[in-house]
Scaffold this motif. Structure first.
Motif, PDB file in Angstrom:
ATOM      1  N   SER A  98      17.441  31.825  -8.009  1.00 40.55           N
ATOM      2  CA  SER A  98      16.722  32.877  -8.716  1.00 40.55           C
ATOM      3  C   SER A  98      15.220  32.830  -8.473  1.00 40.55           C
ATOM      4  O   SER A  98      14.515  33.778  -8.796  1.00 40.55           O
ATOM      5  CB  SER A  98      17.005  32.785 -10.218  1.00 40.55           C
ATOM      6  N   VAL A  99      14.703  31.741  -7.909  1.00 44.32           N
ATOM      7  CA  VAL A  99      13.257  31.606  -7.718  1.00 44.32           C
ATOM      8  C   VAL A  99      12.874  31.440  -6.250  1.00 44.32           C
ATOM      9  O   VAL A  99      11.869  30.837  -5.936  1.00 44.32           O
ATOM     10  CB  VAL A  99      12.679  30.438  -8.543  1.00 44.32           C
ATOM     11  N   SER A 100      13.633  31.982  -5.357  1.00 41.52           N
ATOM     12  CA  SER A 100      13.343  31.764  -3.939  1.00 41.52           C
ATOM     13  C   SER A 100      12.256  32.680  -3.403  1.00 41.52           C
ATOM     14  O   SER A 100      11.733  32.456  -2.332  1.00 41.52           O
ATOM     15  CB  SER A 100      14.616  31.955  -3.110  1.00 41.52           C
ATOM     16  N   GLY A 101      11.877  33.714  -4.134  1.00 35.21           N
ATOM     17  CA  GLY A 101      10.952  34.717  -3.622  1.00 35.21           C
ATOM     18  C   GLY A 101       9.499  34.482  -3.974  1.00 35.21           C
ATOM     19  O   GLY A 101       8.986  33.376  -3.908  1.00 35.21           O
ATOM     20  N   GLY A 102       8.833  35.557  -4.387  1.00 31.86           N
ATOM     21  CA  GLY A 102       7.393  35.606  -4.584  1.00 31.86           C
ATOM     22  C   GLY A 102       6.775  34.496  -5.405  1.00 31.86           C
ATOM     23  O   GLY A 102       5.845  33.838  -4.934  1.00 31.86           O
ATOM     24  N   PRO A 103       7.226  34.257  -6.646  1.00 26.61           N
ATOM     25  CA  PRO A 103       6.592  33.206  -7.441  1.00 26.61           C
ATOM     26  C   PRO A 103       6.675  31.823  -6.790  1.00 26.61           C
ATOM     27  O   PRO A 103       5.692  31.084  -6.785  1.00 26.61           O
ATOM     28  CB  PRO A 103       7.364  33.228  -8.761  1.00 26.61           C
ATOM     29  N   ALA A 104       7.812  31.479  -6.216  1.00 26.40           N
ATOM     30  CA  ALA A 104       7.954  30.179  -5.550  1.00 26.40           C
ATOM     31  C   ALA A 104       7.054  30.102  -4.321  1.00 26.40           C
ATOM     32  O   ALA A 104       6.468  29.053  -4.044  1.00 26.40           O
ATOM     33  CB  ALA A 104       9.409  29.938  -5.162  1.00 26.40           C
ATOM     34  N   LEU A 105       6.940  31.210  -3.588  1.00 29.48           N
ATOM     35  CA  LEU A 105       6.041  31.241  -2.436  1.00 29.48           C
ATOM     36  C   LEU A 105       4.590  31.075  -2.873  1.00 29.48           C
ATOM     37  O   LEU A 105       3.813  30.386  -2.214  1.00 29.48           O
ATOM     38  CB  LEU A 105       6.205  32.545  -1.657  1.00 29.48           C
ATOM     39  N   MET A 106       4.215  31.713  -3.987  1.00 28.05           N
ATOM     40  CA  MET A 106       2.842  31.589  -4.483  1.00 28.05           C
ATOM     41  C   MET A 106       2.529  30.154  -4.887  1.00 28.05           C
ATOM     42  O   MET A 106       1.460  29.626  -4.557  1.00 28.05           O
ATOM     43  CB  MET A 106       2.617  32.517  -5.672  1.00 28.05           C
ATOM     44  N   VAL A 107       3.439  29.510  -5.597  1.00 33.13           N
ATOM     45  CA  VAL A 107       3.227  28.121  -6.010  1.00 33.13           C
ATOM     46  C   VAL A 107       3.115  27.227  -4.781  1.00 33.13           C
ATOM     47  O   VAL A 107       2.216  26.378  -4.688  1.00 33.13           O
ATOM     48  CB  VAL A 107       4.357  27.638  -6.945  1.00 33.13           C
ATOM     49  N   SER A 108       4.017  27.416  -3.823  1.00 31.71           N
ATOM     50  CA  SER A 108       4.013  26.596  -2.618  1.00 31.71           C
ATOM     51  C   SER A 108       2.735  26.798  -1.807  1.00 31.71           C
ATOM     52  O   SER A 108       2.102  25.830  -1.376  1.00 31.71           O
ATOM     53  CB  SER A 108       5.246  26.942  -1.773  1.00 31.71           C
ATOM     54  N   LEU A 109       2.337  28.032  -1.599  1.00 34.66           N
ATOM     55  CA  LEU A 109       1.123  28.312  -0.835  1.00 34.66           C
ATOM     56  C   LEU A 109      -0.104  27.781  -1.574  1.00 34.66           C
ATOM     57  O   LEU A 109      -1.013  27.209  -0.961  1.00 34.66           O
ATOM     58  CB  LEU A 109       0.984  29.811  -0.568  1.00 34.66           C
ATOM     59  N   GLY A 110      -0.134  27.945  -2.884  1.00 37.84           N
ATOM     60  CA  GLY A 110      -1.236  27.401  -3.666  1.00 37.84           C
ATOM     61  C   GLY A 110      -1.329  25.889  -3.550  1.00 37.84           C
ATOM     62  O   GLY A 110      -2.410  25.329  -3.380  1.00 37.84           O
ATOM     63  N   ALA A 111      -0.177  25.207  -3.631  1.00 39.40           N
ATOM     64  CA  ALA A 111      -0.148  23.748  -3.487  1.00 39.40           C
ATOM     65  C   ALA A 111      -0.628  23.331  -2.099  1.00 39.40           C
ATOM     66  O   ALA A 111      -1.369  22.351  -1.951  1.00 39.40           O
ATOM     67  CB  ALA A 111       1.260  23.220  -3.749  1.00 39.40           C
ATOM     68  N   ASN A 112      -0.227  24.089  -1.088  1.00 39.40           N
ATOM     69  CA  ASN A 112      -0.658  23.811   0.281  1.00 39.40           C
ATOM     70  C   ASN A 112      -2.172  23.913   0.399  1.00 39.40           C
ATOM     71  O   ASN A 112      -2.832  23.022   0.929  1.00 39.40           O
ATOM     72  CB  ASN A 112       0.030  24.780   1.242  1.00 39.40           C
ATOM     73  N   LEU A 113      -2.734  24.993  -0.102  1.00 32.06           N
ATOM     74  CA  LEU A 113      -4.175  25.223   0.024  1.00 32.06           C
ATOM     75  C   LEU A 113      -4.980  24.249  -0.840  1.00 32.06           C
ATOM     76  O   LEU A 113      -6.068  23.814  -0.443  1.00 32.06           O
ATOM     77  CB  LEU A 113      -4.505  26.670  -0.318  1.00 32.06           C
ATOM     78  N   LEU A 114      -4.445  23.890  -2.010  1.00 36.63           N
ATOM     79  CA  LEU A 114      -5.128  22.900  -2.845  1.00 36.63           C
ATOM     80  C   LEU A 114      -5.180  21.539  -2.152  1.00 36.63           C
ATOM     81  O   LEU A 114      -6.214  20.870  -2.151  1.00 36.63           O
ATOM     82  CB  LEU A 114      -4.433  22.769  -4.200  1.00 36.63           C
ATOM     83  N   THR A 115      -4.071  21.141  -1.558  1.00 35.18           N
ATOM     84  CA  THR A 115      -4.026  19.870  -0.834  1.00 35.18           C
ATOM     85  C   THR A 115      -4.967  19.899   0.359  1.00 35.18           C
ATOM     86  O   THR A 115      -5.728  18.951   0.597  1.00 35.18           O
ATOM     87  CB  THR A 115      -2.583  19.573  -0.366  1.00 35.18           C
ATOM     88  N   GLN A 116      -4.926  20.994   1.096  1.00 37.78           N
ATOM     89  CA  GLN A 116      -5.813  21.160   2.243  1.00 37.78           C
ATOM     90  C   GLN A 116      -7.275  21.045   1.807  1.00 37.78           C
ATOM     91  O   GLN A 116      -8.078  20.360   2.443  1.00 37.78           O
ATOM     92  CB  GLN A 116      -5.538  22.526   2.877  1.00 37.78           C
ATOM     93  N   SER A 117      -7.625  21.698   0.707  1.00 34.32           N
ATOM     94  CA  SER A 117      -8.996  21.660   0.194  1.00 34.32           C
ATOM     95  C   SER A 117      -9.405  20.247  -0.199  1.00 34.32           C
ATOM     96  O   SER A 117     -10.524  19.816   0.078  1.00 34.32           O
ATOM     97  CB  SER A 117      -9.135  22.590  -1.009  1.00 34.32           C
ATOM     98  N   LEU A 118      -8.501  19.517  -0.833  1.00 35.85           N
ATOM     99  CA  LEU A 118      -8.792  18.152  -1.246  1.00 35.85           C
ATOM    100  C   LEU A 118      -9.085  17.277  -0.031  1.00 35.85           C
ATOM    101  O   LEU A 118     -10.053  16.502  -0.027  1.00 35.85           O
ATOM    102  CB  LEU A 118      -7.620  17.582  -2.045  1.00 35.85           C
ATOM    103  N   VAL A 119      -8.287  17.408   1.010  1.00 33.90           N
ATOM    104  CA  VAL A 119      -8.478  16.603   2.219  1.00 33.90           C
ATOM    105  C   VAL A 119      -9.777  16.987   2.921  1.00 33.90           C
ATOM    106  O   VAL A 119     -10.541  16.122   3.361  1.00 33.90           O
ATOM    107  CB  VAL A 119      -7.261  16.730   3.166  1.00 33.90           C
TER     108      VAL A 119
END
Length: 161
Positions: A125-146
């Motif tokens: 039920s969560v494979s679409g937009g909200p899950a993509l937003m969380v995943s992309l946000g986590a990716n960019l946050l990690t990238q920013s931290l590094v």
């Protein structure tokens, strides 16, 4: 795709295009770093809100896909942050992803969209937009931290010379 997921898809696409365009060109890393953190935090927050708002009961497949998607995001964010270029110019710090970082981001997006497809096929039920937003946000946050860590380390090395 239902009408409800179309706005989410458009937001994700718009954010990806803006972030990639910005991170591929040299950008100043401000002292406050708000420019680097604001977008990823907002994206993650909206994704979490939508997950919470729409899905009160997550199934096993949902949780597994969220965990896998987040793990892939964190690994890709770390890798793209490590290959990012950081330079000091006239006392200011600038950064960009460059071609290796772009390659990592594209590979991450392909894998993440593939996970969304698998989730859709498995009935998550969560494979679409909200899950993509969380995943992309986590990716960019990690990238920013590094990237910020590299910038601070380089600044310390520069100041000790």
């Amino acid at each position: 795709m239902s009408f409800g997921t179309l706005p989410n898809a458009l937001v994700v696409i718009a954010v990806v295009v803006v972030v990639l365009a910005r991170r591929l060109s040299w950008s100043e890393l401000e002292n406050s770093d708000t420019d680097v953190w604001r977008g990823p935090l907002l994206l993650t927050g909206v994704g979490i809100y939508q997950l919470y708002d729409r899905h009160t009961g997550l199934g096993v497949v949902d949780v597994v896909l969220l965990v896998i998607g987040t793990a892939v995001a964190l690994v890709a964010g770390t890798a793209s942050g490590r290959v990012a270029q950081v330079e000091r110019r006239a006392g200011k710090v600038f950064f960009r992803l460059g071609l290796p970082g772009l390659g990592i981001m594209v590979a991450y997006l392909v894998i993440r969209i593939g996970l969304a497809g698998v989730g859709h096929l498995l009935g998550a039920s969560v494979s679409g937009g909200p899950a993509l937003m969380v995943s992309l946000g986590a990716n960019l946050l990690t990238q920013s931290l590094v990237i910020q860590s590299k910038a601070r380390r380089d600044a310390e090395e520069y100041s000790t010379r």
